[in-house]
Design a protein around this motif. Structure first.
Motif, short mmCIF file in Angstrom:
data_model
loop_
_atom_site.label_atom_id
_atom_site.label_comp_id
_atom_site.label_asym_id
_atom_site.label_seq_id
_atom_site.Cartn_x
_atom_site.Cartn_y
_atom_site.Cartn_z
N CYS A 1 0.82 -1.21 0.00
CA CYS A 1 0.00 0.00 0.00
C CYS A 1 0.86 1.27 0.00
N LEU A 2 1.99 1.25 0.70
CA LEU A 2 2.90 2.39 0.65
C LEU A 2 3.40 2.60 -0.77
N TRP A 3 3.83 1.52 -1.42
CA TRP A 3 4.32 1.62 -2.79
C TRP A 3 3.23 2.14 -3.71
N ARG A 4 2.05 1.56 -3.63
CA ARG A 4 0.97 1.97 -4.53
C ARG A 4 0.54 3.43 -4.25
N SER A 5 0.63 3.88 -3.00
CA SER A 5 0.33 5.28 -2.69
C SER A 5 1.33 6.21 -3.36
N VAL A 6 2.61 5.87 -3.24
CA VAL A 6 3.66 6.66 -3.87
C VAL A 6 3.46 6.67 -5.39
N ALA A 7 3.19 5.51 -5.96
CA ALA A 7 2.97 5.42 -7.40
C ALA A 7 1.81 6.28 -7.84
N THR A 8 0.75 6.27 -7.06
CA THR A 8 -0.43 7.07 -7.39
C THR A 8 -0.10 8.56 -7.36
N LEU A 9 0.68 8.97 -6.38
CA LEU A 9 1.03 10.39 -6.27
C LEU A 9 2.01 10.82 -7.36
N LEU A 10 2.85 9.88 -7.83
CA LEU A 10 3.86 10.22 -8.84
C LEU A 10 3.32 10.27 -10.26
N VAL A 11 2.30 9.46 -10.52
CA VAL A 11 1.77 9.38 -11.89
C VAL A 11 0.91 10.61 -12.15
#
Length: 139
Positions: free
Chosen positions: A127-137
């Motif tokens: 979930c941390l990874w996917r949160s970061v990915a969501t914010l970066l895209v």
């Protein structure tokens, strides 16, 4: 962008979803490697053991994430949506991993305590990874 249809869900073949998949594999591998290390195994030395522990989790994740549409751009449209979908998929992936570990194909066994720790710790990492990915895209 290429789109493959799996049932009613889609898997988008793009640089964004490729990055998501790579990040997922890194997150799950990190979760397993740290877990093995805390149990006295060196992930850099005991590569076979780590791979044997990792395989059922990756298999479970690939099955669930692909079918549930986690490799589409829409899966990371919002942090809240990404977290909910990711965590639910991880819970199902852990169930599959535990079922695989209960067979003779993989070492270990199905254990409720290990499943709960896997859901909690692995779920946090993913979930941390996917949160970061969501914010970066860029949306």
């Amino acid at each position: 962008m290429s789109v493959s249809t799996v049932g009613e869900r889609r898997i988008e073949l793009s640089s964004t979803t490729g990055l998501l998949a790579l990040g997922d594999v890194v997150a799950i591998t990190l979760f397993v490697a740290v877990g093995e290390y805390t149990h006295g195994y060196d992930p850099l030395v005991d590569v076979g053991r780590v791979a044997g522990t990792l395989a059922p989790f990756l298999l479970g994740w690939v099955l669930v994430a692909g079918v549930s549409g986690l490799y589409t751009r829409s899966s990371i449209r919002s942090v809240r949506g990404a977290l909910g979908r990711t965590f639910l998929a991880w819970v199902l992936a852990v169930v599959i991993a535990q079922a695989l570990r209960a067979t003779n194909l993989f070492h270990g066994n199905a254990a409720v305590t290990f499943a709960l720790v896997s859901i909690g710790v692995g779920g946090i990492v993913l979930c941390l990874w996917r949160s970061v990915a969501t914010l970066l895209v860029e949306q």
